[in-house]
Design a protein around this motif. Sequence first.
Motif, PDB file in Angstrom:
ATOM      1  N   ARG A 174       0.819  -1.211   0.000  1.00 19.55           N
ATOM      2  CA  ARG A 174       0.000   0.000   0.000  1.00 19.55           C
ATOM      3  C   ARG A 174       0.853   1.262   0.000  1.00 19.55           C
ATOM      4  NH1 ARG A 174      -2.324  -3.852   3.253  1.00 19.55           N
ATOM      5  NH2 ARG A 174      -4.524  -4.387   2.831  1.00 19.55           N
ATOM      6  N   VAL A 232      -5.192   3.184  -4.246  1.00 19.07           N
ATOM      7  CA  VAL A 232      -4.514   2.801  -3.012  1.00 19.07           C
ATOM      8  C   VAL A 232      -5.392   1.879  -2.171  1.00 19.07           C
ATOM      9  CG1 VAL A 232      -3.506   3.652  -0.851  1.00 19.07           C
ATOM     10  CG2 VAL A 232      -3.118   4.909  -2.983  1.00 19.07           C
ATOM     11  N   ASP A 249      -9.774  -2.936  -0.002  1.00 21.23           N
ATOM     12  CA  ASP A 249      -9.902  -2.644   1.429  1.00 21.23           C
ATOM     13  C   ASP A 249     -11.199  -1.884   1.707  1.00 21.23           C
ATOM     14  OD1 ASP A 249      -7.307  -3.653   1.693  1.00 21.23           O
ATOM     15  OD2 ASP A 249      -6.382  -1.649   1.697  1.00 21.23           O
ATOM     16  N   HIS A 265      -9.958   3.726   3.689  1.00 25.50           N
ATOM     17  CA  HIS A 265      -8.863   4.013   4.609  1.00 25.50           C
ATOM     18  C   HIS A 265      -9.163   5.270   5.428  1.00 25.50           C
ATOM     19  CE1 HIS A 265      -5.546   1.723   2.160  1.00 25.50           C
ATOM     20  NE2 HIS A 265      -6.662   1.033   2.288  1.00 25.50           N
ATOM     21  N   TRP A 294      -3.959   4.980   8.390  1.00 26.42           N
ATOM     22  CA  TRP A 294      -2.626   5.554   8.213  1.00 26.42           C
ATOM     23  C   TRP A 294      -2.320   6.455   9.402  1.00 26.42           C
ATOM     24  CZ3 TRP A 294       0.543   4.194   4.186  1.00 26.42           C
ATOM     25  CH2 TRP A 294      -0.055   3.481   3.140  1.00 26.42           C
TER      26      TRP A 294
END
Length: 268
Positions: A24, A45, A49, A52, A138
């Motif tokens: 990633r 990105v 998933d 994010h 993140w």
Amino acid sequence: MGHDLTRGGVIYSSAVDTDQELPRSVLLALWLQGVGDTSDAVKSVVGDDEPHTVEGLPGFADGTDLDTLFTAWTTGPREVCALLPAPGDAAGVPAVANLEATDAGECVVITTPAGSWAAVPRVQAFGSHIEPGHMVTWRVLEVPQWTTLVHAAIGSVADAERELRTSLMTATDALDQLDVARWRDDAADAIERIRSASTSSWPVPHLDGRRARVLALAGRLRAIVALGTVDDGGAVNVFQVDQRSTALREVDRTARHAMSAATYGEVR
């Protein structure tokens, strides 16, 4: 030879493809170097998933979305690189982020006019092996200026390309000599697929030829390492286990550093 694909007005390079997905952080670093519509970058990105989220981004509450990070970090000049550390190899990660980045196996470092940061993905898996899912946050950490440290650790993309070609021969020879094809019924086919992998589908922005080649070769090497560390079924004694592990650790280090070198970029 690869060709370019256009999706939603964004040019993608098809010069990269292996059995493994790109980390990633590699995707994030490449997209941070040139974004028009941030939604295209975010989709690339995030992939499969869950959406994010971001923690620690200056000026924004924890839990903000990845689109906000792209907007904050792509509005002016910047210097970006993905780093892929492993235990015993910091790979250029600043000390303040080293523990978290090594645990994650990756991070992005960036310098903008407002300062320097590392962004480390914290990944939580859920679901089953049939329907896996991932939640990604993140975590942004302020770090000292990192350029000199990173260049000293990973070198240039030209150096990386030369080292990769040597390591590719070393890795495939090592697996051949250690009878890797006997480990699993599908191992011989897997090795051949890795060796002859075409280039097509990683969701990255357009890359120049050398960066694309380095990412492709590094991805191939990491696939070989993954295959070679599945189990010790083909090693009949401790010496063979150690021999193979030592060779593959060095191959993995070369591949990780090369991927980082291919992601380094400056936007003025």
